[in-house]
Design a protein around this motif. Sequence first.
Motif, mmCIF file in Angstrom:
data_model
loop_
_atom_site.group_PDB
_atom_site.id
_atom_site.type_symbol
_atom_site.label_atom_id
_atom_site.label_comp_id
_atom_site.label_asym_id
_atom_site.label_seq_id
_atom_site.Cartn_x
_atom_site.Cartn_y
_atom_site.Cartn_z
ATOM 1 N N ALA A 15 43.610 34.468 52.345
ATOM 2 C CA ALA A 15 42.614 33.415 52.175
ATOM 3 C C ALA A 15 41.215 34.002 52.040
ATOM 4 C CB ALA A 15 42.660 32.454 53.367
ATOM 5 N N MET A 16 40.405 33.341 51.219
ATOM 6 C CA MET A 16 38.994 33.708 51.086
ATOM 7 C C MET A 16 38.136 32.805 51.957
ATOM 8 S SD MET A 16 38.312 36.272 49.040
ATOM 9 C CE MET A 16 36.585 35.963 48.629
ATOM 10 N N PHE A 56 39.674 36.876 54.303
ATOM 11 C CA PHE A 56 38.721 37.829 53.747
ATOM 12 C C PHE A 56 37.368 37.137 53.626
ATOM 13 C CE2 PHE A 56 42.651 39.830 52.533
ATOM 14 C CZ PHE A 56 42.377 41.191 52.528
ATOM 15 N N PHE A 57 36.392 37.633 54.385
ATOM 16 C CA PHE A 57 35.067 37.023 54.446
ATOM 17 C C PHE A 57 34.091 37.812 53.588
ATOM 18 C CE2 PHE A 57 30.802 37.056 56.262
ATOM 19 C CZ PHE A 57 30.522 35.702 56.384
ATOM 20 N N VAL A 114 35.489 42.311 48.964
ATOM 21 C CA VAL A 114 36.517 41.640 49.766
ATOM 22 C C VAL A 114 37.470 40.829 48.884
ATOM 23 C CG1 VAL A 114 35.137 41.592 51.869
ATOM 24 C CG2 VAL A 114 35.011 39.674 50.301
ATOM 25 N N TYR A 115 36.945 40.230 47.829
ATOM 26 C CA TYR A 115 37.802 39.497 46.892
ATOM 27 C C TYR A 115 38.807 40.440 46.242
ATOM 28 C CZ TYR A 115 39.207 37.379 42.448
ATOM 29 O OH TYR A 115 39.935 36.928 41.373
ATOM 30 N N ASN A 116 38.338 41.606 45.807
ATOM 31 C CA ASN A 116 39.244 42.562 45.176
ATOM 32 C C ASN A 116 40.392 42.928 46.123
ATOM 33 O OD1 ASN A 116 37.229 42.557 43.209
ATOM 34 N ND2 ASN A 116 36.359 44.501 43.876
ATOM 35 N N SER A 117 40.049 43.201 47.380
ATOM 36 C CA SER A 117 41.080 43.549 48.361
ATOM 37 C C SER A 117 42.067 42.404 48.553
ATOM 38 C CB SER A 117 40.434 43.907 49.702
ATOM 39 O OG SER A 117 39.656 45.075 49.605
#
Length: 310
Positions: free
Chosen positions: A47-48, A6-7, A30-33
């Motif tokens: 992964a972030m 997730f970018f 994107v973090y929430n997803s």
Amino acid sequence: MTKIYFFGECMVELRELDDATMGQSFAGDVYNSAVYMKRCFANITVAMVTAIGRDRLSEKMLTRFKREELDTQFVFQHPSKVPGMYFIETDSAGERRFTYWRNDSAAKKVVQFLNDDVVEQLTAADMFFFSGIPLAIIDEDSRDAFWQKLECLKLAGVKLVFDPNYRAQLWVSKDDAIAQFNKAFHLSDIALPGVEDLSVLYGIKSAQEAIDFCQQYNLEEVVVKDGPKSVITLTGTERHSHQITPVTNVVDTTSAGDAFNGVYLGARLSGKNVFDAVQLGAKAAGTVIQHPGAIAPLVAFKQAMSEAGI
């Protein structure tokens, strides 16, 4: 093991608890997803890919990533920048209003950390997810490099997933946003648009129009979210409308679409069909909007998703 990157950007979230007290958390589309996917699908490596600072809040953010069991190998720490921050307010219907402080956000500089070695490692992923928000915030002179790196991932067989989140205040102009979104649609394999975002940019008024719009691109899968009304999907030539049971107890609509995205994609990566994945995504979204803030309490969320079968 199945893996998705997730970018984007995670921010410091502030919320008023009472007249004298603020609550602080972390959130970003994107973090929430990523969080909601990992909570539902422990077998997927989630992964972030982002940049934070070296300040105290950045360290707390990194700790939160790890607590949510997200892979942090490519969470880069900028030596002088800090995370963005926002204050969220909600009205009686759960609709949101945001005030942002992100001009010095470390995430704007994330592309500079994506050297050839990092890109090579990213090619091991099954999916790479990005949205219109990181497209808006990364430095304009980094955009060409970003598209080149995505082309490398696509050539290596990584499926590119795009959510066209549009925030007008982040763009120089609507034309600039449209140009970047068009590139994203052209390059992506999967698109997860909301009718509202496409309406503002392209004049699209319905989910059916959104599906028609997306058919001009070489997308393998399209999932159009139309708020609480319905979800329409297109896989190959198969178009289906999925009815969603609306939630009556709406507390805060923040992150509803993000939760849907994370759980839908997690279900698809886990081998579930489109119909089941849509219903699971809708259940996640419906659960999240019954709680304040972008990230719902762990126990309540997991309980609801367990009742849904995962």
